[in-house]
Scaffold this active site. Structure first.
Site, short mmCIF file in Angstrom:
data_model
loop_
_atom_site.label_atom_id
_atom_site.label_comp_id
_atom_site.label_asym_id
_atom_site.label_seq_id
_atom_site.Cartn_x
_atom_site.Cartn_y
_atom_site.Cartn_z
N PRO A 2 41.92 42.34 40.48
CA PRO A 2 43.35 42.48 40.15
C PRO A 2 43.66 41.68 38.89
CG PRO A 2 43.06 41.00 42.02
CD PRO A 2 41.69 41.54 41.68
N GLU A 3 44.58 42.18 38.09
CA GLU A 3 45.01 41.44 36.90
C GLU A 3 46.34 40.75 37.22
OE1 GLU A 3 44.48 43.28 33.18
OE2 GLU A 3 42.58 44.21 33.73
N LYS A 46 45.67 33.75 38.09
CA LYS A 46 45.57 34.75 39.16
C LYS A 46 45.48 34.09 40.53
CE LYS A 46 43.12 37.94 36.19
NZ LYS A 46 41.85 38.66 36.09
N HIS A 98 36.68 43.61 57.57
CA HIS A 98 36.71 42.83 56.33
C HIS A 98 37.67 41.63 56.41
CE1 HIS A 98 34.34 45.99 54.69
NE2 HIS A 98 35.28 46.89 54.87
N ARG A 117 33.79 42.01 49.63
CA ARG A 117 32.63 41.44 48.96
C ARG A 117 32.59 39.91 49.03
NH1 ARG A 117 31.78 44.63 43.45
NH2 ARG A 117 30.02 43.20 43.36
N ARG A 267 32.46 44.12 28.55
CA ARG A 267 33.60 44.81 29.16
C ARG A 267 33.86 46.13 28.44
NH1 ARG A 267 36.87 41.14 31.81
NH2 ARG A 267 37.57 42.98 32.94
#
Ligand SMILES: [Zn+2]
Length: 278
Positions: A2-3, A46, A98, A117, A267
Site C-alpha cells: 500500500p502507498e 506508512k 491469514h 506473507r 521498479r
C-alpha cells in the site's frame, strides 16, 4: 505494497470508529494492551499509529500484504472498515487462516490484522520514544513541513535520478512508485534526470504534481490495485485515474505520445519519451 493514500484512507476510516474503545483481549499477540483505551489514531509515513492510555503507542505496518479489518459487535459486513491488501478476507468470515492478531474491545467490536506473507508487523512502543523517533524523520509529502524550499534543497544535493530521490523515504515520506511515476509525467520530467540538474521551473512543476497526485489518491481512497479490485466496492479507485502508471503503449495525456516502460532502481517506471525530456 500500500502507498501513503491507501494507509491514510484506512487511518481516516479507523479514526471514525476506534477512539474511546477499551481493549478487552488480545489474541495471537502479546503486546500488553489489555485494559488500555484508544485515544487517537494517525499516520506517519506508512506506519499506522494508535495512541493508547498509559503513554504507549501501538504501531502497525501493513508491508506487502497486511490488512486491518474492523468489525462491530453486530458483525454486519456492510459496517466493516477494511484497509490494506485487498483480498477475499475483506468480505469473508473472520478470523481467517491469514489472521495474525485479534484485538477485541469491551463493546464487543474487534480489529483483525491479517497478513498472507507475514512481512507486516505490530509493535508497542513508549510514546516518548516514538515521538523522539518521529522528530528525526523527514516530512511526508502531505505534511506542512514539505515545502517547495524543502524539495528544492533535497533535489539540489543529489545527482541521482530524480525518481529515485523522490522515492527515497529517508528524504521525504510517502511518495510511492505509482504516484512518483504519475507526478513526473504531469511535471514533464524524465524519471532519470539527475535531480541536481532540474531547473527551478521544473522543480516547481514537480512539487505541484507530487501534491496533486497524492491528494487525488487520498480523495479516491487509494488504489485497490490487485487481482481483487473492487471487492464489494470497498476498495479505492485511484487505479481508474492512473496517469502513466501501468499504461505502457497507451497515449500520454499531455501530448498523445506513446508511454514506455523501463526499470529504474528495480521498479517499473512508466514515462512518455515525447514530453518527459531528460
Ligand atoms: Zn507525453
Amino acid at each position: 505494497m500500500p502507498e501513503l493514500p491507501e494507509v491514510e484512507t484506512v487511518v481516516q476510516q479507523l479514526a471514525s470508529v476506534l477512539p474511546g474503545k477499551v481493549v478487552a483481549t488480545e489474541e495471537l499477540i502479546d503486546l500488553d494492551i489489555v485494559g488500555r483505551r484508544i485515544e487517537r489514531i494517525y499516520r506517519k509515513q506508512k506506519i499506522i499509529v494508535v495512541e493508547l492510555t498509559g503513554e504507549v503507542v501501538l504501531l502497525v505496518h501493513l508491508k506487502m500484504t497486511g490488512q486491518l479489518i474492523y468489525e462491530d459487535k453486530n458483525k454486519k459486513q456492510k459496517d466493516r472498515v477494511v484497509g490494506g491488501h485487498p483480498t477475499s478476507d475483506w468480505v469473508g468470515s473472520l478470523p481467517s487462516k491469514h489472521t495474525r492478531a485479534i484485538i477485541s474491545f469491551k463493546d464487543g467490536s474487534k480489529l483483525f490484522f491479517n497478513d498472507q506473507r507475514k512481512f507486516g508487523w505490530l509493535r508497542l512502543m513508549d510514546k516518548s520514544d516514538w515521538e523522539k523517533k518521529v522528530s528525526a524523520l523527514p516530512p511526508d509529502v502531505v505534511d506542512v513541513g514539505f515545502t517547495l524550499a524543502y524539495l528544492t534543497n533535497v533535489l539540489a544535493k543529489s545527482s541521482r535520478a530524480v525518481k529515485l530521490v523522490i522515492l527515497d523515504q529517508a528524504k521525504m515520506g510517502g511518495m510511492g512508485n505509482i504516484y512518483a511515476n504519475d507526478a513526473l509525467n504531469i511535471a514533464k520530467i524524465h524519471p532519470k534526470t539527475p535531480s541536481n540538474q532540474l531547473k527551478t521551473d521544473a522543480v516547481k512543476r514537480l512539487y505541484a504534481a507530487m501534491i496533486r497526485v497524492i491528494e487525488a489518491g487520498i480523495s479516491a481512497g487509494g488504489a485497490s490495485y490487485s487481482h481483487f479490485v473492487g471487492i464489494e466496492g470497498q476498495g479505492g479507485t485511484y487505479q481508474d485515474q492512473f496517469v502513466v502508471y501501468d499504461r505502457e503503449g497507451k497515449a500520454c495525456f499531455n501530448c498523445g505520445g506513446v508511454i514506455k516502460k523501463i526499470s529504474l532502481g528495480g521498479r517499473g517506471t512508466y514515462f512518455c519519451p515525447n514530453c518527459q525530456l531528460q
